[in-house]
Motif scaffolding. Structure first.
Motif: not given
Ligand code: ATP
Ligand code: MG
Length: 572
Positions: A35-36, A231-237, A256-263
């Motif tokens: 992560h940045e 994921a929508i908010e691009r939370v890392t932890h 894992d089963n959806l095209p989310v913008p972040a993991r």
């Protein structure tokens, strides 16, 4: 302390020591370039007021974001229209700010993602990973199986995709009553983790929502909403408490089963438990609704608004959370540790004043009738910058009733017939006569003073052991003082198997003293101001002062610090 009680935090946690396991993970992730920017969130459900347990989560989430130059979001986890209210939303925002944290522009509502969540759900259906089940709640529950037996597949599990899409759309359109259908993930009815046996993702609820009004009649479940909101908010932890450990499998499955913008990654830590306290919103709600306390902000409540009204400085709560640290193992923290943190902060920051809680009149017979002297009193010996104030002294004074004994026991060094004591900052006085009323109650002490002891020291060096605080009678301000003690009389009110926790309330948790006398400076004391009443404890001006016409003080904590003693004992 019982052995499951935790003292000053685990060795691996808390300030000063090694990094806790969450900070270690974050540092590894940063070092590996995963992560940045570190992004965390605090996600309260607006169905009650925040408590000291939430403070631990707030300090952790905002704390790590700050430490690693990232950001922390405040997100209302508001997917349940039935229990949530706007009142709580406002209170939560106020309390997080009061604790000293700032979400900047990153304020969100899970409800604002309803449309996106719906689209994600449709994607799962199209991928054959979700289906509409038309069974009732009870049947679904009965088919779940047990930890040792697999569950039973729903007869609707293999509905064709087109039929699922049609039904789900009509669920949204409001064609069906509550409970007619649910949307379920199609995972594995024999999964060893019961939560993975086709969890419900959506249910029908014809109820207005505090934010979206009547726009929706289907509402997403926590396990579907939380991971996608992260994921929508691009939370890392995504830091949450241990009871969500088993939910992590669903969290990961959905992402894992959806095209989310972040993991984002979910990491669990132990929730805070405190002795002599309950920390579940449901139980706190009962205390309020059944009238055991005066409201959510009753100063005996472990809510942040209660602690604020009691006089706990936010810095003390942050220091406490830091001290407790984060660990993987559930434990119960001694409430003495919180009290210690509060005393520690107040000792450094609160001005000293003199206040007499249970007044007894002293008349100094040889002091001139119309003389008023002013003595310079130190505002805070811990803080030389706090300066001094002038306190008036006159012939008639109030002292604390318990500072006089007609028949003093051994080691009682305060006032008694014929005995000399020091009035702080003023003079040495000697008790000459005890005046009683018809019932034999002491109503006044006739004393004399030694004019050569101005400032409180005898020029001949004679020894005087007792020092009393006092307030001049003609200058005194009438005040009310509320003495609080622990709300429960047992250390583990939630663990009693026989009795309901409300039966374990401490009957003496509030004592109101209505005839107190405080120094004139306090006539203008405003709500929230904090003082040390010399020899008595730390006190905070209650908001009701404004309408009461006289100051009302809440006792925050006593002066005695048993925690410091416990620690000294542990060290020796
Ligand atoms: P309660 O169990 O009191 O009803 P909750 O967990 O349902 O509380 P939420 O509003 O969902 O309350 O909590 C928001 C966040 O605060 C969650 O991430 C939750 O894990 C965390 N949290 C709640 N209670 C504690 C606690 N005692 N210690 C640490 N974190 C907590
Ligand atoms: Mg919750």
């Amino acid at each position: 302390m019982t052995d499951q009680q935790q003292g000053a935090g685990d060795a691996a946690a808390g300030s000063g020591g090694a990094k806790d396991f969450i900070r270690q993970i974050i540092e590894e992730d940063l070092a590996a370039g995963r992560h940045e920017t570190v992004v965390t969130r605090f996600p309260p459900e607006p169905n009650g007021y925040l408590h000291i347990g939430h403070a631990k989560s707030i300090c952790l989430n905002f704390g790590v974001a700050e430490e690693y130059g990232g950001r922390c979001h405040l997100r209302m986890d508001d997917t349940n229209p039935i229990r949530e209210e706007e009142e709580y939303v406002e209170a939560i925002r106020r309390d997080v700010r009061w604790l000293g944290f700032d979400w900047g522009e990153h304020y969100y509502h899970a409800a604002d993602y309803f449309e996106q969540l719906y689209e994600y759900a449709v994607m799962l259906v199209r991928r054959g990973l979700a289906y509409v089940d038309s069974q009732g709640q009870d049947e679904i529950r009965a088919q779940r199986g047990t930890p040792t037996e697999p569950g039973v597949e729903s007869p609707y599990r293999n509905r064709p995709v087109a039929e699922n899409l049609d039904l789900f759309e009509r669920m949204r359109a409001g064609e069906f009553p509550d409970g007619a259908h649910v949307l379920r993930a199609k995972i594995d009815m024999a999964h060893p983790n019961i939560l993975m046996r086709d969890p419900v993702l959506y249910r029908i609820r014809h109820v207005a929502h505090h934010r979206t009004g009547d726009a929706w009649c289907i509402y997403p479940m926590y396990d579907f909403t939380h991971c996608l909101s992260d994921a929508i908010e691009r939370v890392t932890h995504s830091l949450c408490t241990l009871e969500f450990e088993n939910n992590r499998a669903i969290y990961d499955w959905v992402l894992d089963n959806l095209p989310v913008p972040a993991r984002p990654r979910q990491i669990e830590f132990a929730r805070l438990n405190l002795t002599y306290t309950v920390l579940s919103k449901r139980k706190l709600m009962r205390l309020v609704e059944e009238g055991h306390v005066a409201g959510w902000d009753d100063p005996r409540m472990p809510t942040l608004c209660g602690l604020r009204r009691r006089g706990c400085p936010p810095a003390a709560i942050r220091a406490f959370c830091d001290r407790v640290g984060v660990a993987k193992r559930n434990s119960i923290v001694d409430v003495g540790l919180l009290e210690h943190a509060v005393r520690d902060e107040l000792n450094r920051t609160s001005p000293r004043v003199m206040a007499v809680l249970d007044p007894l009149k002293v008349v100094i017979e040889n002091y001139p009738e119309d003389l008023v002297e002013e003595f310079d009193c130190v505002n805070n010996p811990e803080d030389p910058g706090a300066g001094t104030r002038r306190v008036p002294f006159s012939r008639e004074l109030w002292i604390e009733r318990e500072d006089f004994r007609e028949d003093p026991p051994r080691k009682f060094f305060r006032l008694a017939p014929g005995r000399e004591v020091r009035l702080r900052y003023a003079y040495l006085i000697t008790c000459r006569e005890v005046v009683k009323d018809d019932a034999g109650r002491v109503v006044e002490l006739r004393c004399t003073y030694d004019p050569a002891t101005r400032g409180g020291d005898a020029p001949d060096g004679r020894k005087v052991r007792g020092t009393l605080h006092w307030v001049s009678v003609p200058h005194a301000v009438d005040a009310e003082v509320r003495l609080y003690d622990r709300l429960f009389s047992v250390p583990h009110p939630e663990e009693d198997r026989e009795r309901d926790f409300v039966e374990l309330l401490n009957p003496d948790s509030l004592r109101v003293l209505e005839r107190c006398k405080v120094e004139p400076l306090l006539a203008g004391a405003g709500p929230g101001e904090r003082y040390q009443f010399e020899r008595k404890g730390y006190f905070c001006v209650d908001p009701e002062t404004e309408s009461a016409g006289r100051p009302i003080f809440n006792r925050t904590v006593t002066l005695r610090d048993s925690w410091a003693r416990i620690e000294a004992r542990m060290r020796s």
